[in-house]
Design a protein around this motif. Structure first.
Motif, PDB file in Angstrom:
ATOM      1  N   ASN A  66       0.787  -1.217   0.000  1.00 52.97           N
ATOM      2  CA  ASN A  66       0.000   0.000   0.000  1.00 52.97           C
ATOM      3  C   ASN A  66       0.827   1.278   0.000  1.00 52.97           C
ATOM      4  N   ARG A 107      -6.075  -2.695  -9.790  1.00 51.63           N
ATOM      5  CA  ARG A 107      -5.996  -1.247  -9.927  1.00 51.63           C
ATOM      6  C   ARG A 107      -4.785  -0.882 -10.761  1.00 51.63           C
ATOM      7  N   LEU A 109      -1.785   2.213 -11.049  1.00 48.45           N
ATOM      8  CA  LEU A 109      -1.123   3.370 -10.462  1.00 48.45           C
ATOM      9  C   LEU A 109      -0.433   4.128 -11.589  1.00 48.45           C
ATOM     10  N   GLU A 128      -9.692   2.295 -17.718  1.00 46.50           N
ATOM     11  CA  GLU A 128     -10.922   2.797 -17.110  1.00 46.50           C
ATOM     12  C   GLU A 128     -12.146   2.192 -17.787  1.00 46.50           C
ATOM     13  N   PRO A 133      -9.857   0.412 -11.560  1.00 46.19           N
ATOM     14  CA  PRO A 133      -9.659   1.680 -10.842  1.00 46.19           C
ATOM     15  C   PRO A 133      -8.279   2.263 -11.138  1.00 46.19           C
ATOM     16  N   GLU A 135      -5.452   5.184 -10.076  1.00 44.92           N
ATOM     17  CA  GLU A 135      -5.037   6.077  -9.000  1.00 44.92           C
ATOM     18  C   GLU A 135      -3.802   6.858  -9.452  1.00 44.92           C
ATOM     19  N   ARG A 136      -3.866   8.187  -9.352  1.00 49.12           N
ATOM     20  CA  ARG A 136      -2.728   9.038  -9.697  1.00 49.12           C
ATOM     21  C   ARG A 136      -1.802   9.138  -8.489  1.00 49.12           C
ATOM     22  N   VAL A 137      -0.534   8.850  -8.688  1.00 43.00           N
ATOM     23  CA  VAL A 137       0.416   8.838  -7.570  1.00 43.00           C
ATOM     24  C   VAL A 137       1.697   9.557  -7.986  1.00 43.00           C
TER      25      VAL A 137
END
Length: 343
Positions: A66, A107, A109, A128, A133, A135-137
């Motif tokens: 995580n 997901r 990233l 998408e 899902p 996620e912008r990181v």
């Protein structure tokens, strides 16, 4: 050069082919003679896995990834041969292959600031649209999760890789000529992925690896295989020697690749229904596995470097098998046609 005759189904082959004082393989009835290999110290004297149990189930380590710290911890575990409960796939091509191959993706990233990169934007849109899902990181988080810093701004998380059974590889080989690549404890995931890529490109029926003390399908393998791990069965077994016996019963001849062999690849019967054994980076093919080989062969060389690495050598060996199979197919008349020289 005489061609390898199929091994009789249900009849295991003899032990490792030796040049000095050892036994060479005996051909199945109706074969075209005997091929004897060398004794050769097969790149060292590593020990094969002696574990017993069900085939196809990997041992896996902790699941958590995580944050960047846990991602780095995972890399350390992977170097020690433990398998994570989830897999990370990095790089645009590998991620696209995972999406197209129908892998269950948890997901994605994606690095912040990549909105102007149309290739990356297009891949994100596809993810998408598939319900993954996104996620912008920060890029630093991807750097920490990456096996070698080549994530290209995207990493996807998927469930554990589904290994095949050895029986799946044998079924995929059919009844005719086929290639199976068996890795005797190759530990570098990059080398493993590169070998799988070469095996898939030449049309191999499958790849066989050890369950313990060996690289498996993870971040590095997805990347270096360019997605090939999704297209060729990869069987994970508890005992490589037992797996070789099963392949022999299915009609395969077993070739050990070692730089110390007396016989080079050009004169070895590297054709037909073949199991190609490649040894580990440090110790090569173990003594136990060597004894199961019908013959051994090496790549000729003129330079000063001791040898190619296992991934490079496997690529050359795989293509030599393909070259001979292609030549044999070209010499076979199609639909009963008579060759020009016999009219």
């Amino acid at each position: 050069m005489s061609k390898m005759q199929p091994r009789s189904a249900g009849r295991p082959g003899r032990g490792g082919a030796r040049g000095a004082g050892g036994r060479g393989p005996e051909r199945a009835a109706g074969g075209r003679g005997e091929r004897r290999g060398p004794k050769g110290a097969a790149d060292g004297h590593g020990q094969a896995s002696r574990g017993q149990g069900q085939r196809g189930q990997g041992q896996r380590g902790p699941a958590s990834r995580n944050d960047a710290r846990r991602g780095s911890q995972h890399q350390g575990q992977h170097r020690q041969g433990q398998r994570p409960a989830t897999d990370l796939i990095e790089g645009r091509r590998a991620c696209a292959e995972a999406l197209e191959g129908g892998l269950p993706l948890k997901r994605a990233l994606v690095a912040m600031g990549g909105e102007q990169d149309q290739t990356l934007v297009g891949l994100v849109r596809r993810l998408e649209a598939a319900g993954v899902p996104v996620e912008r990181v920060p890029k630093g988080r991807l750097d920490a999760l990456s096996s070698h810093g080549a994530h290209q701004g995207i990493v996807v998380q998927t469930r554990p890789f589904a290994y095949a059974e050895l029986s799946d590889v044998i079924t995929n080989a059919g009844d005719g000529h086929a290639l199976v690549v068996l890795l005797d404890h190759v530990t570098d995931e990059g080398n493993f992925g590169a070998i799988v890529r070469s095996a898939e490109v030449v049309g191999a029926a499958g790849v066989v690896i050890a369950k313990a003390r060996a690289a498996g399908v993870g971040v590095g393998a997805y990347k270096t295989s360019a997605g090939a791990v999704l297209h060729v069965p990869i069987a994970q077994v508890s005992n490589l020697a037992t797996a070789i016996d099963d392949l022999k019963r299915a009609g395969f001849w077993v070739a050990g690749s070692t730089e110390h062999a007396a016989q080079d690849v050009w004169s070895a019967p590297l054709e037909g229904r073949l199991c190609l054994v490649m040894g580990s980076e440090g110790s090569g093919i173990s003594q136990l596995v060597r004894k199961k080989c019908d013959f051994e062969c090496r790549l000729p060389q003129r330079g000063r470097v001791e040898s190619l690495n296992v991934a490079q050598a496997a690529t050359v060996m795989c293509y030599e098998w393909l070259r001979r199979e292609s030549a044999a197919a070209a010499d076979t008349p199609a639909d009963g046609a008579v060759p020009a020289g016999e009219r």
